[in-house]
Structure formats: C-alpha cells, structure tokens
Design a protein around this motif. Sequence first.
Motif, PDB file in Angstrom:
ATOM      1  N   PHE A  88       0.836  -1.201   0.000  1.00 25.95           N
ATOM      2  CA  PHE A  88       0.000   0.000   0.000  1.00 25.95           C
ATOM      3  C   PHE A  88       0.874   1.256   0.000  1.00 25.95           C
ATOM      4  O   PHE A  88       0.641   2.200   0.745  1.00 25.95           O
ATOM      5  N   SER A  89       1.866   1.254  -0.853  1.00 25.01           N
ATOM      6  CA  SER A  89       2.867   2.321  -0.843  1.00 25.01           C
ATOM      7  C   SER A  89       2.365   3.650  -1.391  1.00 25.01           C
ATOM      8  O   SER A  89       3.009   4.676  -1.199  1.00 25.01           O
ATOM      9  N   ASP A  90       1.216   3.664  -2.036  1.00 22.58           N
ATOM     10  CA  ASP A  90       0.730   4.898  -2.670  1.00 22.58           C
ATOM     11  C   ASP A  90       0.090   5.886  -1.709  1.00 22.58           C
ATOM     12  O   ASP A  90      -0.164   7.022  -2.095  1.00 22.58           O
ATOM     13  N   TRP A  91      -0.220   5.474  -0.496  1.00 24.18           N
ATOM     14  CA  TRP A  91      -0.943   6.370   0.399  1.00 24.18           C
ATOM     15  C   TRP A  91      -0.307   6.463   1.764  1.00 24.18           C
ATOM     16  O   TRP A  91       0.097   5.458   2.335  1.00 24.18           O
ATOM     17  N   LYS A  92      -0.290   7.672   2.294  1.00 28.34           N
ATOM     18  CA  LYS A  92       0.060   7.845   3.700  1.00 28.34           C
ATOM     19  C   LYS A  92      -1.103   7.335   4.543  1.00 28.34           C
ATOM     20  O   LYS A  92      -0.921   6.915   5.662  1.00 28.34           O
ATOM     21  N   MET A  93      -2.303   7.356   3.992  1.00 27.95           N
ATOM     22  CA  MET A  93      -3.449   6.663   4.553  1.00 27.95           C
ATOM     23  C   MET A  93      -4.602   6.736   3.557  1.00 27.95           C
ATOM     24  O   MET A  93      -5.282   7.743   3.463  1.00 27.95           O
ATOM     25  N   GLY A  94      -4.764   5.660   2.794  1.00 27.54           N
ATOM     26  CA  GLY A  94      -5.917   5.559   1.916  1.00 27.54           C
ATOM     27  C   GLY A  94      -7.156   5.322   2.759  1.00 27.54           C
ATOM     28  O   GLY A  94      -7.069   4.877   3.907  1.00 27.54           O
ATOM     29  N   PHE A  95      -8.323   5.588   2.195  1.00 28.29           N
ATOM     30  CA  PHE A  95      -9.554   5.436   2.971  1.00 28.29           C
ATOM     31  C   PHE A  95     -10.709   5.030   2.074  1.00 28.29           C
ATOM     32  O   PHE A  95     -10.831   5.510   0.951  1.00 28.29           O
ATOM     33  N   LYS A  96     -11.572   4.156   2.603  1.00 35.59           N
ATOM     34  CA  LYS A  96     -12.810   3.791   1.930  1.00 35.59           C
ATOM     35  C   LYS A  96     -13.868   3.546   2.984  1.00 35.59           C
ATOM     36  O   LYS A  96     -13.674   2.785   3.921  1.00 35.59           O
ATOM     37  N   ASN A  97     -15.001   4.246   2.843  1.00 35.40           N
ATOM     38  CA  ASN A  97     -16.152   4.013   3.706  1.00 35.40           C
ATOM     39  C   ASN A  97     -17.037   3.005   2.994  1.00 35.40           C
ATOM     40  O   ASN A  97     -17.763   3.348   2.065  1.00 35.40           O
ATOM     41  N   ILE A  98     -16.954   1.768   3.407  1.00 34.43           N
ATOM     42  CA  ILE A  98     -17.692   0.690   2.751  1.00 34.43           C
ATOM     43  C   ILE A  98     -19.198   0.878   2.911  1.00 34.43           C
ATOM     44  O   ILE A  98     -19.975   0.452   2.068  1.00 34.43           O
ATOM     45  N   SER A  99     -19.620   1.559   3.970  1.00 35.31           N
ATOM     46  CA  SER A  99     -21.047   1.813   4.193  1.00 35.31           C
ATOM     47  C   SER A  99     -21.648   2.661   3.084  1.00 35.31           C
ATOM     48  O   SER A  99     -22.852   2.644   2.872  1.00 35.31           O
TER      49      SER A  99
END
Length: 141
Positions: A88-99
């Motif tokens: 996951f090197s592309d993000w300092k913190m990727g995020f997805k709200n699955i809801s």
Amino acid sequence: MALITLIYVSSAVRPLTNSDIQDILRHSREANAKSDITGLLLFKGGNFMQVLEGDSELVDELHQKIINDSRHTGLITLIRSPIPKRSFSDWKMGFKNISQLTEEEKAAHSDYLDRPLNDTSYISNPNEAFILLQAFKNTVR
C-alpha cells in the motif's frame, strides 16, 4: 530498516460523523508522512479495519498509540509480519467508507461486504482481512 505490515480491527466507541472521519484521516496522513508509514483504512458501521506498513519500530509505536486511543474499543491485531516490500505504498493513509458504496460498487465484490469489519471470520482467518483490503487498493482516495 525492517518493514512490517500490521492489520487490526476495532470499533468506534461512539457514532462518527463524516467530519470526525475526515479529522482522523487528516491527522493520520500528516503523522504517517513524518514516519513514512503507509496503509489503508476501511470503515463500515462503526468498525475499522486498517493496514499499516513501515519500519517495525515506528509501526509498533503507532499501533500502541491506537491501542491507547480512547476512541477505539475491541481492538484486535490480526496480522503483524515482516514484508519484503509495501503493498500500500501509494498512500500515507488511503480510505474507503464501505457503508457508502453504490449498488454498482457492491456488485463488483462478493458477499464479504455484508460482514462487519470485526467479523469473527477475519479473526479466525486473518488472510481474509488482507484480501478485503487488497480489494479496495485501487479504489481509494
């Protein structure tokens, strides 16, 4: 530098607004950039699943801060292992709200999206957590 990956699940102690989540992400991205920690955070129904990658000492230090964070409860570490390179090197913190997935986005995934992020299947088979995180690797912002 010994790279590790660490995956955990936890639950929020109170309902979170979009603003709350944006604050968490902003802080995480700033702190992770300073420590060269990368990863991805999934959120669904008050539960989190997160993968962290980086230097073992720095990831362990961050993990301890998360454990001590009063906004979390029921934290379970699923995986902590050495890795040869980051996934996951592309993000300092990727995020997805699955809801908030659309019906079209849900159709692209199997029924595992119906499970809560702290489901016992992830605890008994942590590789399923890694597979779930990988499924969203190319769809995060």
